[in-house]
Design a protein around this motif. Structure first.
Motif, PDB file in Angstrom:
ATOM      1  N   SER A   1       0.832  -1.209   0.000  1.00 20.48           N
ATOM      2  CA  SER A   1       0.000   0.000   0.000  1.00 20.48           C
ATOM      3  C   SER A   1       0.865   1.256   0.000  1.00 20.48           C
ATOM      4  CB  SER A   1      -0.957   0.006   1.202  1.00 20.48           C
ATOM      5  OG  SER A   1      -0.249   0.174   2.407  1.00 20.48           O
TER       6      SER A   1
ATOM      7  N   ASP B   1       2.372   1.525  -3.446  1.00 24.28           N
ATOM      8  CA  ASP B   1       1.329   1.997  -4.363  1.00 24.28           C
ATOM      9  C   ASP B   1       1.154   3.517  -4.225  1.00 24.28           C
ATOM     10  OD1 ASP B   1      -1.236   1.313  -6.011  1.00 24.28           O
ATOM     11  OD2 ASP B   1      -1.938   2.589  -4.378  1.00 24.28           O
TER      12      ASP B   1
ATOM     13  N   GLN C   1       4.054   5.238  -5.915  1.00 24.01           N
ATOM     14  CA  GLN C   1       3.927   5.194  -7.379  1.00 24.01           C
ATOM     15  C   GLN C   1       2.831   6.143  -7.848  1.00 24.01           C
ATOM     16  OE1 GLN C   1       3.359   1.003  -7.740  1.00 24.01           O
ATOM     17  NE2 GLN C   1       5.552   0.557  -7.897  1.00 24.01           N
ATOM     18  N   ARG C   2       1.788   6.217  -7.059  1.00 22.62           N
ATOM     19  CA  ARG C   2       0.678   7.084  -7.426  1.00 22.62           C
ATOM     20  C   ARG C   2       1.104   8.552  -7.404  1.00 22.62           C
ATOM     21  NH1 ARG C   2      -3.985   5.066  -7.950  1.00 22.62           N
ATOM     22  NH2 ARG C   2      -3.509   3.228  -6.725  1.00 22.62           N
TER      23      ARG C   2
ATOM     24  N   TYR D   1      -5.600   2.530  -2.249  1.00 23.89           N
ATOM     25  CA  TYR D   1      -5.104   1.158  -2.370  1.00 23.89           C
ATOM     26  C   TYR D   1      -6.169   0.147  -1.947  1.00 23.89           C
ATOM     27  CZ  TYR D   1      -2.399  -3.077  -1.430  1.00 23.89           C
ATOM     28  OH  TYR D   1      -1.949  -4.369  -1.411  1.00 23.89           O
TER      29      TYR D   1
END
Lengths: 665, 313
Positions: free
Chosen positions: A135, A138, A141-142, A202
């Motif tokens: 999470s 993520d 990356q987001r 996430y």
């Protein structure tokens, strides 16, 4: 849950955890090699390298039943670290089921095994093991790709009706309130809120849990307790499970967690969670105080901030208008020193600091230095990227403690960590040493005098089970070993006409009485040693001594512990002499001397070196003096004897190491 | 007392499915899955014989979840009309209402007993099943459809009046809007002086998930040490509560509330209602104080807390 032993408690919990992991097609595999008292597991199916460490808490032995802490840790892939350490505002307030390591290399969560709620705890822990790291990744990356699609929309599994049930179930508590989408309980100035969320990027749907604490409550001694310190303390020392992280928001501090939908099916989940969170709120001030006392000293002062130590403490900010976590108030306030954070979003709180073992060791060492010597320990910049240096400010002698960072786990709890305390003797010692012509190591103290550097050094491998005695001995050695050696060297001088004359005129000042205090090791302690260790060899008890004869191959080593009342420097204590016959220390026909053993002790020796090898009539002895102050340390005698036995059985290996490293020289 | 029994009889005999027995009344629902008995029995009280009305429902084992002792203790946090218990693997729910010779509130007591007799089994059954099935909880909530709003809310002045009367009698009591707070010192000191309090809260502002609006009264004991068996304590206290004839009505249950290794032992009493009554509030407050003082006088050791379980038994 009916449990008859600690083993039942642990195994039963592990079974629950395995069951919970299996529902996600994951498993728990024990890693065979771990330090004494500590178990480590891996979750091979996790998308990131994930491990779990289980160990009894320091107070476990004092409780009616064992108390075990579990720490879950997930390594973040290379590259994430820099991104995290950049501490972009987007990270702030990101809620998941763990905290980000201070170094930015891993995320962790922590809990004590509770007999009352094993299924619920195991379920949360399983989710944390599998999803906390991904999470966070993520989220990173987001941030780099803002257009990336979020998790598929999934309404929260919790409804207003679920919150209404919780409201009733906790209706005996004062200060609960219910509003559409949110349940809240106030606890004085603090509060817990559980808010229904449908759009976690996430997890999708779930419940956002927030324990809020006003900023002023976390100011201790004029210092706003840094969020990473709070997270460290929370992970390592709190009784409530730590699935989440402290961070800051517009109203002060908050402990933020996101509870994904899958957790709703766990038994009495909401009640357990609310109770843990309310306990966290109720104990928040104490946590802040402990975090301040334990961790703040580990942070370098602002003016010492260097890029090397960036990972360890807080950076600078342009604005000093308001007090923020990490800033100092009052006389110690350093303008501009503050947390690295975006002014808009606050501190990137979900960080977690150094290795657990080192942290505990340092805390214990600081306690000893402060309590018994009124001294403190300060981290100083290190040019060595693999080591941390500490010093005792304003001490008579400069002292450095080198604690390399954990190497095998990057995170929470190392199995062991090498520590060397090097205590520089003043220049006078070198001259005295040259003049006396005597081996200063013959003087029993707590370290080895290395002639080349005229320094005194002690060393030990910090392990989970030896923290306290090791820290106590290190503190005593750091503060007392150098003066004791200096005193010995001064008294060992051959009087020259000049010194004789001076002594004649200054007799009064020179005639310092030998300190005399009864040894804390009485016949009772010696008798206990005799009884407890008879199984190791031939044990015999004297009036003021205890002797253990140990088989070493075909030879016999002798450990003698003698109660002494009048050590020239320390007064009362225990003289420890471990004699190894020459035959054991003769390798390929070449006897290895005490000086040579001292030379390799730090390189290859595994047992703590609080003492030194000296030559004697038929071989060598490892000689130490243990002052009275060490006697009350829990388990000290046990550890000392254990170390001595291992030193005896490993002496031949040590001697062989010398021959292998230095050849015949 | 005779008035109460007579009133109850008049009401119950008019209902289908209710049978009169030698000692009281019998009712079966859902193909005998839920069986409820109302029994009047006379027992020796501390000074005079006491007639106790007992309503007990039993549920067919294969239709109720398997509850451990710990889960029974938790289930009781939502009990209405008595305490859940397990006997020979069968789940049941039981209340006891001692009746005085010259009962002042005969009308209300009779009404309560009739309502409890009719609803205890059904509410108990669905409460137990709802613990393990969200769908059943939602279905039961729809089926029961209890009042969710007070028809006549209790005015704040009612709470203030009760608090004032209790204070005049030497009790510590604080009224807040919709809520009454009464700490009962268990060791002569009280919480503010570092002692232990049993804390009584009575509120009309919290809806029961299945029974709707009503009075929620709770009596919270100081936390037990972690190694004390909270569930066993709840079972013992519920049993003792039922066995003592000369006692406040046992319409609620000792239960574990909260969680996370820090569950608290709480006596919870929920009386469904939609018409607020200051008399009812006063009555509940006195029952709760009586119960707290009973704990203080019989089961509490200052400095130690609840005395060891075997002594309590």
């Amino acid at each position: 849950m009916s449990l008859s032993s600690d083993t039942d408690l642990v195994e039963s919990f592990l079974a629950e955890l395995r069951r919970a992991l299996s529902t996600a097609s994951a498993s728990l595999q024990e890693v065979p090699r771990a330090a004494s008292g500590l178990r480590r597991f891996a979750v091979p199916e996790a998308s990131l390298e994930t491990s779990l460490t289980l160990f009894p808490t320091p107070r476990s032995s004092l409780l009616p039943f064992g108390e075990y802490r579990v720490i879950a840790s997930t390594k973040l892939p290379a590259g994430a670290e820099e991104e995290l350490l950049r501490r972009d505002p987007g990270l702030d307030g990101f809620a998941t089921l763990g905290a980000i390591h201070r170094h930015g290399r891993s995320v962790s969560s922590s809990m004590l095994i509770e007999p009352s709620s094993p299924g619920t705890l195991a379920g949360i822990l399983a989710t944390s093991l599998l999803h906390t790291g991904p999470s966070v990744l993520d989220h990173l990356q987001r941030r780099q790709e803002p257009e990336a699609p979020s998790a598929p929309a999934s309404p929260s599994a919790w409804s207003d009706l679920d919150l209404a049930q919780l409201h009733f179930d906790l209706g005996h508590r004062i200060g609960c309130s219910l509003a559409p989408g949110e349940w809240r309980q106030t606890l004085g100035p603090m509060s817990l809120s559980l808010t229904i969320e449908d759009h976690h990027p996430y997890f999708g749907g779930g419940l956002l849990s927030r324990v809020s604490v006003p900023a002023e409550l976390f100011i201790v001694d004029g210092v706003a307790v840094p969020v990473p310190d709070l997270n460290t303390e929370t992970m390592l020392a709190t009784e409530e499970p730590a699935f989440g992280a402290w961070t800051t928001d517009a109203n002060g501090y908050c402990f933020l967690s996101f509870l994904p939908n899958s957790l709703q099916q766990l038994p009495e989940f909401e009640e357990h969670w609310a109770s843990w969170s309310l306990r966290r709120a109720a104990g928040a001030i104490r946590i802040a105080q402990t975090a301040h006392a334990t961790w703040l000293g580990a942070e370098p002062a602002a003016e010492e901030d260097t890029s090397d130590s960036r990972l360890w403490h807080h950076g600078h900010s342009d604005s000093a208008e308001e007090l923020r976590p990490g800033e100092r108030q009052g006389p110690g306030f350093v303008p501009g020193f503050r947390f690295p954070s975006s002014p808009a979003a606050g501190e990137a709180g979900a960080t977690f600091p150094e290795g657990h073992l080192v942290a505990f060791f340092l805390a214990e060492l600081r306690f000893w230095l402060q309590e018994f010597f009124g001294a403190s320990l300060k981290e100083v910049p290190s040019n060595n990227p693999t080591a941390r240096n500490f010093a005792v400010p304003n001490a008579e002698h400069s002292m450095t403690l080198v604690v390399p960072p954990p190497s095998d786990m990057d995170g929470i709890l190392e199995t062991e960590c090498h520590m060397v305390a090097k205590i520089m003797l003043p220049a006078e010692a070198g001259k005295l040493l040259t003049r006396s012509g005597r081996d200063p190591n013959q003087f029993a103290t707590l370290g080895i005098v290395t002639a080349g550097a005229v320094s005194l050094a002690v060393h030990g491998i910090i392990r989970h089970d030896n923290l306290k005695p090791l820290a106590a001995m290190t503190a005593v050695a750091m503060m007392q070993a150098a003066p004791s050696v200096l005193e010995f060297l001064r008294s060992a001088q051959k009087p020259t006409p000049f010194t004789a004359l001076r002594r004649l005129f200054t007799r009064q000042q020179e005639a310092q009485p030998t300190p005399h205090s009864p040894s804390a090791w009485t016949s009772r302690e010696l008798e206990r040693l005799h009884v407890d260790n008879a199984r190791h060899g031939s044990s015999s008890l004297g009036e003021r001594s205890w002797t253990l004869r140990l088989p070493v191959g075909v030879e016999v080593a002798t450990l003698s512990l003698t109660s002494i009342d009048d050590h020239p420097h320390f007064g009362g204590g225990l003289l420890s002499q471990l004699h190894l016959p020459r035959a054991v220390l003769t390798i390929d026909g070449h006897p290895v001397t005490a000086m040579q053993l001292n030379g390799v002790e730090f390189l290859t020796g595994e047992e703590p070196t609080f003492g030194a090898w000296v030559d004697d009539a038929d071989g060598c002895s490892f000689q130490s003096f243990l002052p009275n102050i060490l006697q009350p340390v829990t388990g000290f005698d046990h550890h000392w004897v254990g170390w001595s036995i291992k030193r005896a059985t490993g002496a031949e290996v040590l001697a062989r190491s010398y021959r292998q490293i230095f050849g015949g020289t | 007392m005779k008035d109460v029994i007579q009133l109850v009889e008049e009401h119950l005999l008019s209902f289908d499915g209710t049978q009169k027995t030698e000692t009281g009344f019998h009712q079966a629902m859902a193909d005998e899955a839920i069986v409820t008995e109302l029994i009047f029995r006379t027992e020796a009280g501390s000074s005079a014989p006491v007639t106790v009305a007992t309503i007990e429902s039993r549920f067919t084992p294969d239709l109720t979840p398997d509850f451990s002792a710990e889960r029974i203790a938790r289930l009781n946090r939502r009990s209405v009309h008595g305490a859940f218990f397990l006997m020979d693997g069968q789940l049941g729910c039981r209340l006891a209402f001692p009746l005085r010779e010259q009962e002042q509130d005969a009308g209300w007591i009779a009404e309560y007993l009739v309502t409890a007799f009719r609803l205890q089994g059904l509410l108990g059954f669905v409460t137990a099943r709802a613990e393990v099935s969200k769908a059943e909880f939602l279905a039961a909530r729809d089926d029961l459809d209890p009042p969710r709003q007070w028809a006549t809310p209790l005015a704040d002045t009612a709470f203030e009046g009760v608090a004032r009367r209790l204070e005049e009698e030497g009790q510590v009591a604080r009224a807040h809007p919709g809520w009454l707070y009464i700490p009962v010192a268990l060791d002569g000191l009280g919480m503010l002086q570092g002692g232990d309090d049993a804390v009584i809260n009575i509120t009309t502002g919290i809806e029961h998930p299945l029974a709707g609006t009503g009075y929620l009264a709770t009596l919270t004991l100081p936390p037990l040490p972690l190694w004390q068996p909270g569930d066993a304590w709840c079972a013992v206290l519920n049993e003792l509560d039922r066995e003592i004839p000369d006692f406040p009505p046992g319409l609620g249950a000792w239960a574990l509330r909260g969680g996370g290794g820090g569950a608290e032992i709480v006596y919870g009493l929920f009386i469904p209602a939609e018409e607020g009554s200051a008399t009812m509030l006063d009555r509940i407050a006195r029952w709760m104080i009586w119960r707290a003082e009973w704990i203080r006088d019989t089961h509490w050791e200052p400095g130690t807390g609840l005395m060891p379980l075997n002594e309590a038994e």
